[in-house]
Design a protein around this motif. Sequence first.
Motif, PDB file in Angstrom:
ATOM      1  N   LYS A 486      62.513  20.510   9.978  1.00  0.00           N
ATOM      2  CA  LYS A 486      61.849  21.605   9.280  1.00  0.00           C
ATOM      3  C   LYS A 486      61.827  21.292   7.784  1.00  0.00           C
ATOM      4  O   LYS A 486      62.738  20.648   7.272  1.00  0.00           O
ATOM      5  N   VAL A 487      60.795  21.754   7.097  1.00  0.00           N
ATOM      6  CA  VAL A 487      60.619  21.349   5.701  1.00  0.00           C
ATOM      7  C   VAL A 487      60.616  22.516   4.716  1.00  0.00           C
ATOM      8  O   VAL A 487      60.721  22.300   3.514  1.00  0.00           O
ATOM      9  N   GLY A 488      60.480  23.773   5.190  1.00  0.00           N
ATOM     10  CA  GLY A 488      60.435  24.896   4.270  1.00  0.00           C
ATOM     11  C   GLY A 488      59.017  25.221   3.846  1.00  0.00           C
ATOM     12  O   GLY A 488      58.048  24.657   4.364  1.00  0.00           O
ATOM     13  N   PRO A 489      58.853  26.135   2.876  1.00  0.00           N
ATOM     14  CA  PRO A 489      57.517  26.578   2.449  1.00  0.00           C
ATOM     15  C   PRO A 489      56.629  25.439   1.966  1.00  0.00           C
ATOM     16  O   PRO A 489      55.441  25.399   2.258  1.00  0.00           O
ATOM     17  N   VAL A 490      57.196  24.518   1.201  1.00  0.00           N
ATOM     18  CA  VAL A 490      56.475  23.318   0.771  1.00  0.00           C
ATOM     19  C   VAL A 490      57.438  22.144   0.900  1.00  0.00           C
ATOM     20  O   VAL A 490      58.652  22.314   0.859  1.00  0.00           O
ATOM     21  N   LYS A 491      56.893  20.947   1.054  1.00  0.00           N
ATOM     22  CA  LYS A 491      57.760  19.782   1.173  1.00  0.00           C
ATOM     23  C   LYS A 491      58.602  19.622  -0.075  1.00  0.00           C
ATOM     24  O   LYS A 491      58.086  19.682  -1.192  1.00  0.00           O
ATOM     25  N   GLY A 492      59.887  19.418   0.131  1.00  0.00           N
ATOM     26  CA  GLY A 492      60.803  19.277  -0.995  1.00  0.00           C
ATOM     27  C   GLY A 492      61.497  20.561  -1.373  1.00  0.00           C
ATOM     28  O   GLY A 492      62.447  20.545  -2.155  1.00  0.00           O
ATOM     29  N   SER A 493      61.067  21.704  -0.799  1.00  0.00           N
ATOM     30  CA  SER A 493      61.737  22.972  -1.114  1.00  0.00           C
ATOM     31  C   SER A 493      63.033  23.121  -0.312  1.00  0.00           C
ATOM     32  O   SER A 493      63.884  23.923  -0.658  1.00  0.00           O
ATOM     33  N   PHE A 494      63.162  22.353   0.770  1.00  0.00           N
ATOM     34  CA  PHE A 494      64.418  22.264   1.519  1.00  0.00           C
ATOM     35  C   PHE A 494      64.824  20.799   1.568  1.00  0.00           C
ATOM     36  O   PHE A 494      64.089  19.951   2.090  1.00  0.00           O
ATOM     37  N   ILE A 495      65.996  20.484   0.998  1.00  0.00           N
ATOM     38  CA  ILE A 495      66.443  19.087   0.953  1.00  0.00           C
ATOM     39  C   ILE A 495      67.858  18.958   1.520  1.00  0.00           C
ATOM     40  O   ILE A 495      68.636  18.103   1.112  1.00  0.00           O
ATOM     41  N   GLY A 496      68.170  19.817   2.482  1.00  0.00           N
ATOM     42  CA  GLY A 496      69.499  19.799   3.099  1.00  0.00           C
ATOM     43  C   GLY A 496      69.803  18.503   3.837  1.00  0.00           C
ATOM     44  O   GLY A 496      70.970  18.140   3.998  1.00  0.00           O
ATOM     45  N   PHE A 497      68.751  17.820   4.311  1.00  0.00           N
ATOM     46  CA  PHE A 497      68.926  16.522   4.956  1.00  0.00           C
ATOM     47  C   PHE A 497      68.319  15.401   4.119  1.00  0.00           C
ATOM     48  O   PHE A 497      68.035  14.328   4.634  1.00  0.00           O
ATOM     49  N   SER A 498      68.116  15.662   2.825  1.00  0.00           N
ATOM     50  CA  SER A 498      67.447  14.737   1.926  1.00  0.00           C
ATOM     51  C   SER A 498      65.985  14.589   2.359  1.00  0.00           C
ATOM     52  O   SER A 498      65.485  15.342   3.191  1.00  0.00           O
ATOM     53  N   GLU A 499      65.297  13.617   1.780  1.00  0.00           N
ATOM     54  CA  GLU A 499      63.892  13.369   2.099  1.00  0.00           C
ATOM     55  C   GLU A 499      63.606  11.884   1.949  1.00  0.00           C
ATOM     56  O   GLU A 499      64.436  11.119   1.485  1.00  0.00           O
ATOM     57  N   GLY A 500      62.409  11.493   2.348  1.00  0.00           N
ATOM     58  CA  GLY A 500      61.999  10.104   2.190  1.00  0.00           C
ATOM     59  C   GLY A 500      62.679   9.176   3.185  1.00  0.00           C
ATOM     60  O   GLY A 500      63.290   9.604   4.174  1.00  0.00           O
ATOM     61  N   ALA A 501      62.607   7.874   2.891  1.00  0.00           N
ATOM     62  CA  ALA A 501      63.168   6.861   3.792  1.00  0.00           C
ATOM     63  C   ALA A 501      64.675   6.991   3.941  1.00  0.00           C
ATOM     64  O   ALA A 501      65.238   6.606   4.965  1.00  0.00           O
TER      65      ALA A 501
END
Length: 566
Positions: A486-501
């Motif tokens: 799950k990513v939240g309202p916009v990408k990057g608004s939830f970073i509980g598992f980090s993002e990217g590679a």
Amino acid sequence: MLAIAQLIPLALGAFILYRTGTFINNIRLAKATGLPFTYSPYLEFETIAYFGSPFLRWLYRDYLLEGHGYPPWARFMIKDWPWEDKRRAHDKWGDCFLVVAPTGIICYAADPAMSMDVTKRRMDFTKPPDKYAMIQPYGTNIVTAEGKQWQFHVRITAPPFNEANNHLNWAETLRQAQSLSDSWGRWGSRDLHLDIYSLTLNIISCAGFGIRQDWSNDTIINHDKVPKGHTLSFLQAITTVVKYIVPILLLPTKVMLYTPLRKGAKAYIEFEEYMREVINGEKTKIEANAEYENKETRGNLLTAMLKVSASEAKNANKNDGGTRKTTFSDDEVLGNAFMFFLAGYDTTANSMIYGCICLALYEGLQDSVVEEIDRVYEESEKAGRAELSYDEDYPKLKYTLCFMYEILRAFPVVIHLTKMCWKPQPIVWRTGKEKDNAPHVLPAKCRMYLNTTGTHYNTKYWSDPYKLDPNRWMNDSHGPTSAARKVGPVKGSFIGFSEGARACLGWKFAEVEFLAFFAVMLRQYRVRLAGDVSKSEVEKQIFRRCAGDITLSPFDNVKLMLDKRR
């Protein structure tokens, strides 16, 4: 010749002069970026912060409970300050600002677009080596590796996080949670915090290392036998390692052996010996049969990692004559297994504990989760299944999954995603003002801290962020049947598992364990605050303070009770 008494003030004067010079230079570099900035005597990554933070947290404990956050003079000297401070610094200086000290510069960001940009540029923004040195006791691992070395590690550590491991994790969590529930039914809960930590230790032992542990209501470190050649059982060793994990990571083992911390050092040595025995045993079986599977714990991460490593080596020898490094050494296997342990035990346990506290605080929320779990059990029973199925029932726990993500949003286990640029790097911070749309160039060796708390409590993206509302996730297109987080309202608004590679490899592992645990517990029990505990006081404790040494965790003074449902 100058006497020592004369040399000391000279050395001190030279040090002060040097630090003054670096401070002035860092201020010049900060001004050149065009970003807002402020000052601090020292920064949260410095050694002094590791020792000073507990004192400052204790000193301002009442101040924090009153809801004031940290006083500005102390804020940036405290490790993981954003949790207690929430959005105060960002409300004053913006979603992206710099903190300047004599020792360096940190750029703090709580902006989704910037989080996505920085996490995608893994070659431009790498992990600070000093911050991660303590979590590589056996050398580089999947978390600390960079560049081609990271590509090598991820090629071997990513494949084990597969459906076979998800099935094992689901089945083992159901088994352990049911055993724990049976224990509660006979003797009651000793301590819900301790029970959950013990549960997750048992789960990571099985799903992570292929070592199955059985639940006992007796003191958990005394219920299994000590094998020949060891002074502690595996469970005694791993439990004691958890208890002493901070000094183990910070201090050399040989030093600890001559201090009051020797118990932790001895447990750490025993843990390593156990793990090497398991690694050697599994390697021998894989060498004899490439299709080997551990029958009892099929899909466990350690065996799967060893099989991938052996397969990579075999294929490389065919294709390039064995000139390229393709297989893990025993130390690399042990180092990555140790990271699986660190990441898979503490983080999930603390999320479960926060989940239990919030269910006790908000009965309506608990009602909704219980309603879904009861419905899924009833459907499973009608289909003739004796227990919940990973394939059939796990995908139906949609609201419970949303509850998990809301817990991770409100109580992010990792406070910062820490990065560093080794040469000047441009970033774009869009504030809506035309002048801010131009790139700002961060100086070399500037640290970039993506503030998880500041992002998750940003009212631009999360309405009423202090309210726990799983329904805010129900419109997210990604559900438990999807291969995406799950990513939240916009990408990057939830970073509980980090993002990217570099996003967390174990995000699905955490989902499966969390949902299976609550499915079993809430089918049989309701959780409530103990005695005459004040709801408002508990809310202050969990939202305004923390006890975590490595990841965010609540104080154990929040007492909970379990009421039997059926």
